[in-house]
Design a protein around this motif. Structure first.
Motif, PDB file in Angstrom:
ATOM      1  N   VAL A  26     -37.666  38.091 -30.833  1.00 32.91           N
ATOM      2  CA  VAL A  26     -38.745  37.799 -29.892  1.00 32.91           C
ATOM      3  C   VAL A  26     -39.226  39.108 -29.290  1.00 32.91           C
ATOM      4  CG1 VAL A  26     -39.413  36.581 -27.784  1.00 32.91           C
ATOM      5  CG2 VAL A  26     -37.687  35.578 -29.316  1.00 32.91           C
ATOM      6  N   TYR A  27     -40.527  39.316 -29.269  1.00 28.34           N
ATOM      7  CA  TYR A  27     -41.075  40.468 -28.562  1.00 28.34           C
ATOM      8  C   TYR A  27     -41.816  39.943 -27.338  1.00 28.34           C
ATOM      9  CZ  TYR A  27     -42.314  45.279 -27.861  1.00 28.34           C
ATOM     10  OH  TYR A  27     -42.378  46.545 -27.349  1.00 28.34           O
ATOM     11  N   PRO A  28     -41.386  40.320 -26.124  1.00 33.05           N
ATOM     12  CA  PRO A  28     -41.979  39.738 -24.912  1.00 33.05           C
ATOM     13  C   PRO A  28     -43.399  40.204 -24.667  1.00 33.05           C
ATOM     14  CG  PRO A  28     -40.457  41.503 -24.356  1.00 33.05           C
ATOM     15  CD  PRO A  28     -40.312  41.274 -25.832  1.00 33.05           C
ATOM     16  N   ALA A  29     -44.173  39.351 -24.001  1.00 32.47           N
ATOM     17  CA  ALA A  29     -45.534  39.715 -23.619  1.00 32.47           C
ATOM     18  C   ALA A  29     -45.499  40.650 -22.414  1.00 32.47           C
ATOM     19  CB  ALA A  29     -46.335  38.464 -23.280  1.00 32.47           C
ATOM     20  N   LEU A  30     -46.551  41.447 -22.257  1.00 39.40           N
ATOM     21  CA  LEU A  30     -46.696  42.281 -21.068  1.00 39.40           C
ATOM     22  C   LEU A  30     -47.389  41.484 -19.969  1.00 39.40           C
ATOM     23  CD1 LEU A  30     -47.854  45.639 -22.725  1.00 39.40           C
ATOM     24  CD2 LEU A  30     -45.566  45.044 -21.907  1.00 39.40           C
ATOM     25  N   LYS A  31     -47.025  41.735 -18.730  1.00 39.07           N
ATOM     26  CA  LYS A  31     -47.622  41.030 -17.597  1.00 39.07           C
ATOM     27  C   LYS A  31     -48.937  41.696 -17.221  1.00 39.07           C
ATOM     28  CE  LYS A  31     -44.047  38.324 -17.251  1.00 39.07           C
ATOM     29  NZ  LYS A  31     -44.126  36.892 -17.659  1.00 39.07           N
ATOM     30  N   VAL A  32     -50.043  40.956 -17.369  1.00 42.01           N
ATOM     31  CA  VAL A  32     -51.370  41.469 -17.031  1.00 42.01           C
ATOM     32  C   VAL A  32     -52.182  40.360 -16.366  1.00 42.01           C
ATOM     33  CG1 VAL A  32     -51.449  43.186 -18.891  1.00 42.01           C
ATOM     34  CG2 VAL A  32     -52.267  40.860 -19.320  1.00 42.01           C
ATOM     35  N   ASP A  33     -53.277  40.744 -15.691  1.00 40.91           N
ATOM     36  CA  ASP A  33     -54.198  39.772 -15.102  1.00 40.91           C
ATOM     37  C   ASP A  33     -55.165  39.308 -16.190  1.00 40.91           C
ATOM     38  OD1 ASP A  33     -53.096  39.991 -12.546  1.00 40.91           O
ATOM     39  OD2 ASP A  33     -54.329  41.743 -12.087  1.00 40.91           O
ATOM     40  N   VAL A  34     -55.118  38.015 -16.506  1.00 41.08           N
ATOM     41  CA  VAL A  34     -55.893  37.472 -17.620  1.00 41.08           C
ATOM     42  C   VAL A  34     -57.299  37.088 -17.159  1.00 41.08           C
ATOM     43  CG1 VAL A  34     -56.052  35.633 -19.325  1.00 41.08           C
ATOM     44  CG2 VAL A  34     -53.822  36.640 -18.772  1.00 41.08           C
ATOM     45  N   VAL A  35     -58.312  37.597 -17.869  1.00 44.20           N
ATOM     46  CA  VAL A  35     -59.692  37.197 -17.659  1.00 44.20           C
ATOM     47  C   VAL A  35     -60.168  36.324 -18.814  1.00 44.20           C
ATOM     48  CG1 VAL A  35     -62.086  38.006 -17.426  1.00 44.20           C
ATOM     49  CG2 VAL A  35     -60.229  39.235 -16.275  1.00 44.20           C
ATOM     50  N   ASP A  36     -59.874  36.743 -20.046  1.00 48.33           N
ATOM     51  CA  ASP A  36     -60.360  36.048 -21.240  1.00 48.33           C
ATOM     52  C   ASP A  36     -59.401  36.382 -22.381  1.00 48.33           C
ATOM     53  OD1 ASP A  36     -61.654  35.172 -23.528  1.00 48.33           O
ATOM     54  OD2 ASP A  36     -63.543  36.188 -23.105  1.00 48.33           O
ATOM     55  N   THR A  37     -58.779  35.363 -22.955  1.00 48.01           N
ATOM     56  CA  THR A  37     -57.777  35.606 -23.998  1.00 48.01           C
ATOM     57  C   THR A  37     -58.376  35.716 -25.395  1.00 48.01           C
ATOM     58  OG1 THR A  37     -57.370  33.221 -24.232  1.00 48.01           O
ATOM     59  CG2 THR A  37     -55.973  34.436 -22.684  1.00 48.01           C
ATOM     60  N   THR A  38     -59.674  35.425 -25.580  1.00 49.49           N
ATOM     61  CA  THR A  38     -60.254  35.524 -26.907  1.00 49.49           C
ATOM     62  C   THR A  38     -60.245  36.985 -27.359  1.00 49.49           C
ATOM     63  OG1 THR A  38     -62.497  35.696 -26.009  1.00 49.49           O
ATOM     64  CG2 THR A  38     -61.733  33.516 -26.629  1.00 49.49           C
ATOM     65  N   GLY A  39     -59.906  37.193 -28.598  1.00 52.24           N
ATOM     66  CA  GLY A  39     -59.816  38.553 -29.128  1.00 52.24           C
ATOM     67  C   GLY A  39     -58.432  39.152 -29.009  1.00 52.24           C
ATOM     68  N   ALA A  40     -57.579  38.567 -28.152  1.00 53.25           N
ATOM     69  CA  ALA A  40     -56.235  39.111 -27.983  1.00 53.25           C
ATOM     70  C   ALA A  40     -55.422  38.951 -29.261  1.00 53.25           C
ATOM     71  CB  ALA A  40     -55.528  38.423 -26.816  1.00 53.25           C
ATOM     72  N   GLY A  41     -55.560  37.806 -29.924  1.00 51.98           N
ATOM     73  CA  GLY A  41     -54.846  37.586 -31.177  1.00 51.98           C
ATOM     74  C   GLY A  41     -55.273  38.558 -32.257  1.00 51.98           C
ATOM     75  N   ASP A  42     -56.573  38.875 -32.289  1.00 49.65           N
ATOM     76  CA  ASP A  42     -57.079  39.834 -33.270  1.00 49.65           C
ATOM     77  C   ASP A  42     -56.510  41.231 -33.000  1.00 49.65           C
ATOM     78  OD1 ASP A  42     -58.569  37.686 -34.175  1.00 49.65           O
ATOM     79  OD2 ASP A  42     -60.402  38.329 -33.145  1.00 49.65           O
ATOM     80  N   SER A  43     -56.455  41.611 -31.712  1.00 50.38           N
ATOM     81  CA  SER A  43     -55.910  42.917 -31.354  1.00 50.38           C
ATOM     82  C   SER A  43     -54.423  42.994 -31.674  1.00 50.38           C
ATOM     83  CB  SER A  43     -56.129  43.196 -29.859  1.00 50.38           C
ATOM     84  OG  SER A  43     -57.505  43.271 -29.574  1.00 50.38           O
ATOM     85  N   PHE A  44     -53.700  41.893 -31.398  1.00 45.66           N
ATOM     86  CA  PHE A  44     -52.275  41.864 -31.729  1.00 45.66           C
ATOM     87  C   PHE A  44     -52.092  42.043 -33.235  1.00 45.66           C
ATOM     88  CE2 PHE A  44     -48.464  39.737 -33.174  1.00 45.66           C
ATOM     89  CZ  PHE A  44     -47.497  40.207 -32.298  1.00 45.66           C
TER      90      PHE A  44
END
Length: 306
Positions: free
Chosen positions: A240-258
């Protein structure tokens, strides 16, 4: 040639509700229009790490299409194999609630015949010098088939991402031929015909390791939003690789960046866990803004070297 990305360009039209979303009512908010598409997003993310990738795709034959090409050029993407065509780009219309989650969307897919022609005309020169190949696995089957044929001819690894899992599940034979397949938790459930909604990351790790063995998928990563990502391969490496804690505005595109981070890491010699770390860092940078903009990095910041 760098990493070669084969995929779509979309124009994303996004509406953000500034108060609790009312499904049947009028919602005050803001509207933005940005360049999108899984393939386009991924190639721009790779370019933002100064790795000068190549994009194979189409845009509309108008000013907006030219704007897409010029922006990618400014990001140091090789656009030699991009073409203008009627209905070359898709459109994604989405509505977000005040918490940044998609509550409604409509998507118009582009015409993919132009991409197929590009491969027919330039396939050998594109694949011969590529560091690796990225493809949207739910593109038309002939495009996927030709991509894997060229990749095997020149002994290039293929990394697959998905935008429509209902189409991708018909491509299981191609998924088995990828170097690594990346999808989210819901998409993994569709692929393996199971429900993972209430599964913990630790449980998902063991499930994934078992499923890829039976499905004969070499490597696979499943993103789980705020719970991070799980990974497994045929050699028994899993975790498991943990997520980083950030203030979320819009999650679209995050999967592509990952995915872009995972692909870059694996292409340039990182372990699967290290690659997930690069993907996690990139994804965390794009969900803090409605424009989903990934800042620029140098390859050395991730220990990458072409």
């Amino acid at each position: 040639m760098g990493i070669v990305v084969i995929g779509d360009v979309f124009i994303d039209i996004k509406g953000y509700s500034t108060s609790p979303y009312i499904p049947q009512g009028r919602n005050a908010g803001t509207i933005v229009q940005i360049h999108g598409g899984v393939g386009r997003n991924v190639v721009e993310d790779i370019a933002n790490v100064e790795l000068e990738p190549t994009f194979v795709g189409a845009v509309d034959d108008d000013a907006m299409g030219e704007e897409v090409i010029q922006k990618l050029k400014r990001h140091k993407v090789n656009t030699k194999y991009m073409r203008k065509a009627n209905n070359g780009m898709g459109t994604w219309l989405a509505v977000f609630n005040h918490e940044g989650d998609v509550v409604a969307s409509i998507s118009k897919r582009p015409d993919h015949r132009t991409i197929e022609r590009i491969l027919d005309e330039h396939g050998d020169e594109i694949f011969k010098d590529a560091d690796s190949i990225v493809i949207e696995i739910d593109l038309e089957k002939e495009i996927v088939k030709k991509t894997f044929a060229y990749a095997e001819k020149y002994n290039k690894k293929v990394y697959a991402i998905v935008s429509n899992m209902s189409i991708a599940i018909e491509r299981r034979d191609f998924i088995r031929r990828t170097a690594c397949f990346v999808c989210n938790q819901q998409e993994a459930g569709i692929l393996f015909s199971e429900n993972y909604e209430n599964v913990t990351p630790e449980e998902m790790t063991d499930i994934l390791a078992d499923r890829i063995r039976s499905a004969k998928i070499p490597k696979m990563v499943v993103t789980m939003g705020g719970d991070g990502a799980v990974y497994a391969d045929q050699e028994g490496d899993k975790g498991v690789y943990p997520a980083l804690k950030v203030d979320v505005v819009d999650t679209t595109g995050a999967g592509d960046s990952f995915f872009a981070g995972v692909c870059m890491g694996l292409t340039y010699g990182k372990t699967l866990r290290e690659a997930c770390g690069i993907g996690t860092r990139l994804a965390s940078t794009v969900i803090c803004t409605s424009e989903n903009i990934c800042p620029r990095f140098m390859p050395e910041e991730f220990g990458l070297e072409r």
